[in-house]
Each structure stands twice: as structure tokens, then as C-alpha cells.
Scaffold this active site. Structure first.
Site, short mmCIF file in Angstrom:
data_model
loop_
_atom_site.label_atom_id
_atom_site.label_comp_id
_atom_site.label_asym_id
_atom_site.label_seq_id
_atom_site.Cartn_x
_atom_site.Cartn_y
_atom_site.Cartn_z
N SER A 154 0.86 -1.19 0.00
CA SER A 154 0.00 0.00 0.00
C SER A 154 0.88 1.23 0.00
O SER A 154 1.88 1.28 0.72
CB SER A 154 -0.85 0.05 1.27
OG SER A 154 -1.57 -1.12 1.44
N CYS A 334 -7.70 -1.77 6.95
CA CYS A 334 -6.48 -2.17 6.24
C CYS A 334 -5.47 -2.73 7.23
O CYS A 334 -5.30 -2.20 8.33
CB CYS A 334 -5.91 -0.95 5.51
SG CYS A 334 -4.57 -1.38 4.38
N TYR A 376 -4.40 -8.28 4.13
CA TYR A 376 -3.45 -9.18 3.49
C TYR A 376 -2.78 -10.13 4.48
O TYR A 376 -2.98 -9.98 5.66
CB TYR A 376 -2.37 -8.37 2.75
CG TYR A 376 -1.86 -7.13 3.48
CD1 TYR A 376 -0.84 -7.21 4.41
CD2 TYR A 376 -2.43 -5.87 3.22
CE1 TYR A 376 -0.37 -6.07 5.07
CE2 TYR A 376 -1.95 -4.73 3.87
CZ TYR A 376 -0.92 -4.83 4.79
OH TYR A 376 -0.47 -3.72 5.43
P1 FAD Z 1 7.77 -13.99 1.28
O1 FAD Z 1 9.12 -14.32 0.81
O2 FAD Z 1 6.68 -13.88 0.29
O3 FAD Z 1 7.36 -14.98 2.42
C1 FAD Z 1 6.07 -14.90 3.02
C2 FAD Z 1 6.14 -15.41 4.45
O4 FAD Z 1 6.52 -16.78 4.44
C3 FAD Z 1 7.21 -14.69 5.29
O5 FAD Z 1 6.66 -14.42 6.57
C4 FAD Z 1 8.35 -15.70 5.38
O6 FAD Z 1 9.10 -15.52 6.59
C5 FAD Z 1 7.60 -17.01 5.35
N1 FAD Z 1 8.41 -18.12 4.83
C6 FAD Z 1 9.37 -18.11 3.90
N2 FAD Z 1 9.88 -19.36 3.70
C7 FAD Z 1 9.18 -20.18 4.51
C8 FAD Z 1 9.20 -21.58 4.75
N3 FAD Z 1 10.05 -22.40 4.12
N4 FAD Z 1 8.33 -22.07 5.66
C9 FAD Z 1 7.46 -21.28 6.30
N5 FAD Z 1 7.40 -19.95 6.11
C10 FAD Z 1 8.23 -19.40 5.23
N6 FAD Z 1 3.14 -5.49 3.58
C11 FAD Z 1 3.71 -4.46 4.23
O7 FAD Z 1 4.68 -4.63 4.97
N7 FAD Z 1 3.23 -3.18 4.06
C12 FAD Z 1 2.17 -2.90 3.26
O8 FAD Z 1 1.76 -1.74 3.14
C13 FAD Z 1 1.56 -3.99 2.56
N8 FAD Z 1 0.51 -3.77 1.76
C14 FAD Z 1 -0.06 -4.81 1.10
C15 FAD Z 1 -1.17 -4.56 0.29
C16 FAD Z 1 -1.79 -5.60 -0.36
C17 FAD Z 1 -2.99 -5.30 -1.24
C18 FAD Z 1 -1.31 -6.92 -0.21
C19 FAD Z 1 -1.97 -8.07 -0.91
C20 FAD Z 1 -0.22 -7.17 0.59
C21 FAD Z 1 0.42 -6.13 1.26
N9 FAD Z 1 1.54 -6.35 2.07
C22 FAD Z 1 2.10 -5.29 2.75
C23 FAD Z 1 2.15 -7.69 2.22
C24 FAD Z 1 3.29 -7.84 1.18
O9 FAD Z 1 2.73 -7.89 -0.13
C25 FAD Z 1 4.11 -9.12 1.36
O10 FAD Z 1 3.23 -10.21 1.39
C26 FAD Z 1 4.97 -9.14 2.61
O11 FAD Z 1 5.89 -8.07 2.61
C27 FAD Z 1 5.78 -10.46 2.69
O12 FAD Z 1 6.50 -10.60 1.50
P2 FAD Z 1 8.00 -11.16 1.51
O13 FAD Z 1 8.45 -11.27 0.10
O14 FAD Z 1 8.86 -10.39 2.45
O15 FAD Z 1 7.81 -12.60 2.13
#
Ligand code: FAD
Length: 376
Positions: A154, A334, A376
Site C-alpha cells: 500500500s 487495512c 493481506y
Molecule cells: P515472502 O518471501 O513472500 O514470504 C512470506 C512469508 O513466508 C514470510 O513471513 C516468510 O518468513 C515465510 N516463509 C518463507 N519461507 C518459509 C518456509 N520455508 N516455511 C514457512 N514460512 C516461510 N506489507 C507491508 O509490509 N506493508 C504494506 O503496506 C503492505 N501492503 C499490502 C497490500 C496488499 C494489497 C497486499 C496483498 C499485501 C500487502 N503487504 C504489505 C504484504 C506484502 O505484499 C508481502 O506479502 C509481505 O511483505 C511479505 O513478503 P516477503 O516477500 O517479504 O515474504
């Protein structure tokens, strides 16, 4: 009453940013952010809108607020009748540049949240309440050879960005970490890919972005005197920071807000508060137009002696909230998905206590486009 002639706002500078900015910053008065890790700040002259260091960027941060509203440009950003949508797609993202990354929570906050300013040079315009996609570098672990998937964030600034010139976008990102369920220890091999990439990035780094996307959280501006009840947990506050800057900080000729904006923010503790000084300033300057209520789950107790969650605050003010909704107020939610069941239960209970059917009320709110949810 005439507005006091505040001619400067102080702009804090991220630790570790360009040293020339930091050097100039030390010449200006010190400003503290809840006595946390902040370096002294740059002074931004609101009359000329120039940072006194003479840098090309105005490196603005989370602590801007002034009663005298800030001029914004280019005003052509007001002209479109429809919001920009998906100007950049995953196959052809825009390569933007990181301006700054600031940790915005104190040492006692569980986890880390960063305020990230991205320079898109005016190429990826957006409206308040929309999201950007970010494609983190590297290979998709689930599809070897393919790039990483897009993650949505966001947008936490108004369309003019923190530099008021329409060239930057701010995100509020919580670093995703993984704790082993057996040992309870952090396992860095499973940390979130994109949030860690963003929180670890440095000024000048490149970032691939897509979007902007989303319509559900756009700020309805047809009635500048409307009531907007904004409910957030954690980084869910991001779109509201954008709305509130537009309502209270910026001088936008086409949107003169005279309604009520009521923010309910739920976080773990005082150190986890996000943009608190900015919001407090609105409270001081616009007490008739802004309300700000906090639920600090690890510090406050609800009326039953349990942890204080955002739904407990909603319950506390449910009479007023229901009246405002009956009068056409918009309500926004949100943050983390997990917030909604508790909130819905509370609203249902309150409705029943008032002899109303929640199902009917909710259907009506949705039909009237008063109900906005992005979790989310
Ligand atoms: P990823 O790599 O996608 O991992 C997801 C989770 O899985 C993590 O917690 C990770 O630690 C865990 N994981 C990884 N590997 C493993 C495994 N082997 N076993 C178990 N667990 C595991 N986020 C914000 O911070 N701010 C925002 O404003 C925001 N706005 C959003 C708006 C929308 C409309 C949506 C849909 C999502 C929003 N998000 C926001 C969430 C953001 O999109 C991500 O999902 C978030 O930052 C996590 O992504 P990542 O790539 O860091 O984690």
C-alpha cells in the site's frame, strides 16, 4: 483564527543516507522522534519549498506536519477523472530508485517497520489508497529460472509524495521474519524475500515496480465534508497516511477537506506506533476534523481485562460509529487479514444490542460504497 505562520517544517534524515545531506542537517535545529534513533533534520522552507542544503531531492520523512499547508505540484495530477491503473506490469516493470529507508519503530517494538521513499521521477503516478507492486531481485524459489513474484505494498504517501513534487512514492514495510516453531529461534533462511530486500536497500539502489493498482481504498472525494473512519493494524496505516496528508498537510486547490477523519490504529506497544508525530500534529491543528484512537495490545487492557485490540476501541465508540455510518460515513479497514473476524464479530454484537441486523446493515454499507476493506 488566523493560522500561525509556520514557515519551516523539519525533515529528518535516515541514518546512513548521503553524508552530504547529513552534514547539512547538523546545521539545523534538532528534532526528536519520540527520542529514538533520528539524526537531526533538514529545514524545508515552505515558502520556497527548497531544502536548504540545495540538494535536488527534498528528502522528506515521516515527521512532517505544519499548520500552514504545503504547496504541491504539478497540479495536473488533479486533472484525471479516473485513477491511473497498471501503468507498469510484471513483464515490463519500471525501474525506480530508492531515496531513503528509515526504521520508524522504537527499540521495544516487536519486529521492524521501515518507511521507504522511492523515486519514480513522475513516471508511475498514483492516487491515495492505491498500491505498488515490487519485484524483488533474484530467482523465484518455487519456479527455478523465473524471476520472483510481485509483492504488493500500500502506498503511504499522497500522490505528491513526501517531496510534494509528484516524483516519489513512500511505502511502509514490515520486515517479514520466520521463527522456527520448534526452537522458537529466528531462521534467516526463511525470511521474507521482498520485505527484507526493501528494508535492507540503500539510497541509490534500483527497485522494479509495477502498478499502481487497486480501487477499493481510493479516497472518495465527491463530498469534501464527508466522514472517513479508518481502521488499521500495523502497516495497514499506510493508505491513511496518504489520505491524511492530502486532507491536512497539503494545499490541494481541488480538495479542501472540512469533514471528519477518524483513525483507529492498533499496534503492539508505544514503540510500534507509526507516523505518530505526524498524526498528533493534525490533532493539535485540526481538532474538529481529526480524531485519533490507539489500541496498544501489549500495553493496554480492554474492558474485560484482556489485550486491547482495535475492535475493542471500535466497541468503545460503537454508538458514535454506528450513527456516523447511518449518516453516510465511509469506513476503511487495512492491515493483517486476521483483524477482520474480530472486528466483524464486534460490529455484529453491537448491531444486535441495538436491535439491528448486522447482515442487513453490512449489505447496505457495501451497496452504498461506504465499506472499504484491504487486508493481506
Ligand atoms: P515472502 O518471501 O513472500 O514470504 C512470506 C512469508 O513466508 C514470510 O513471513 C516468510 O518468513 C515465510 N516463509 C518463507 N519461507 C518459509 C518456509 N520455508 N516455511 C514457512 N514460512 C516461510 N506489507 C507491508 O509490509 N506493508 C504494506 O503496506 C503492505 N501492503 C499490502 C497490500 C496488499 C494489497 C497486499 C496483498 C499485501 C500487502 N503487504 C504489505 C504484504 C506484502 O505484499 C508481502 O506479502 C509481505 O511483505 C511479505 O513478503 P516477503 O516477500 O517479504 O515474504
Amino acid at each position: 483564527m488566523a493560522h500561525s505562520a509556520v514557515s519551516q517544517v523539519y525533515v529528518s534524515v535516515p541514518v546512513g543516507s548521503d553524508s552530504s545531506i547529513r552534514r547539512s542537517a547538523f546545521k539545523t535545529p534538532y528534532v526528536s522522534f519520540r527520542d529514538k534513533l533520528w539524526t537531526p533534520s533538514l529545514a524545508l522552507d515552505l515558502k520556497t519549498k527548497k531544502v536548504q542544503s540545495g540538494r535536488q531531492y527534498i528528502v522528506c520523512s515521516v515527521q512532517q506536519a505544519a499548520k500552514q499547508k504545503v504547496a504541491v505540484s504539478p497540479l495536473v495530477l488533479e486533472d484525471a477523472k479516473e485513477p491511473p491503473l497498471n501503468l507498469y506490469k510484471p513483464k515490463e516493470p519500471y525501474t525506480a530508485t530508492i531515496v531513503s529507508v528509515e526504521r520508524i519503530v522504537g527499540p521495544k517494538a516487536p519486529g521492524e517497520t521501515c518507511h521507504i521513499v522511492i523515486d519514480h521521477d513522475g513516471t508511475v503516478p498514483y492516487w491515495e489508497g492505491q498500491s505498488y507492486g515490487v519485484i524483488p531481485p533474484g530467482e523465484n524459489p518455487k519456479k527455478p529460472g523465473a524471476p520472483n513474484n510481485v509483492r504488493l505494498y500500500s502506498i503511504a504517501s499522497s500522490r505528491y509524495g513526501d517531496s510534494f513534487d509528484g516524483k516519489t512514492t513512500s511505502l511502509c514495510v514490515r520486515r517479514a521474519v520466520y521463527y522456527d516453531t520448534v526452537t522458537g529461534k529466528e531462521d534467516p533462511s526463511k525470511k521474507g524475500i521482498c520485505s527484507n530486500f526493501l528494508c535492507d536497500s540503500k539510497p541509490g539502489d534500483k527497485v522494479k515496480i509495477t502498478g499502481p493498482s487497486g480501487k477499493i481504498m481510493l479516497l472518495p472525494e465527491d463530498d469534501p465534508n464527508a466522514t472517513h473512519i479508518m481502521v488499521a493494524t500495523g502497516t495497514g496505516v499506510a493508505p491513511y497516511r496518504g489520505y491524511l496528508r492530502r486532507m491536512f498537510m497539503e494545499n490541494v486547490p481541488t480538495y479542501k477537506f472540512g469533514g471528519l477523519a477518524w483513525l483507529f490504529l492498533g499496534v503492539a506497544n508505544t514503540d510500534s506506533l507509526l507516523y505518530h508525530d505526524e498524526f498528533n500534529k493534525y490533532l493539535q491543528d485540526y481538532p474538529d476534523n481529526f480524531r485519533y484512537d490507539l489500541a496498544l495490545s501489549r500495553e493496554q487492557k480492554n474492558k474485560n481485562g484482556g489485550k486491547m485490540y482495535v475492535q475493542d476501541k471500535i466497541e468503545e465508540y460503537s454508538d458514535e460509529i454506528f450513527k456516523l455510518l447511518d449518516g453516510g460515513a465511509h469506513i476503511y479497514f487495512c492491515g493483517l487479514k486476521g483483524m477482520m473476524p474480530g472486528i466483524q464479530e464486534t460490529l455484529k454484537r453491537v448491531a444486535e444490542e441495538r436491535g439491528e441486523s448486522w447482515e442487513e446493515k453490512l449489505a447496505k454499507l457495501k451497496k452504498n460504497k461506504q465499506w472499504h476493506v484491504e487486508v493481506y
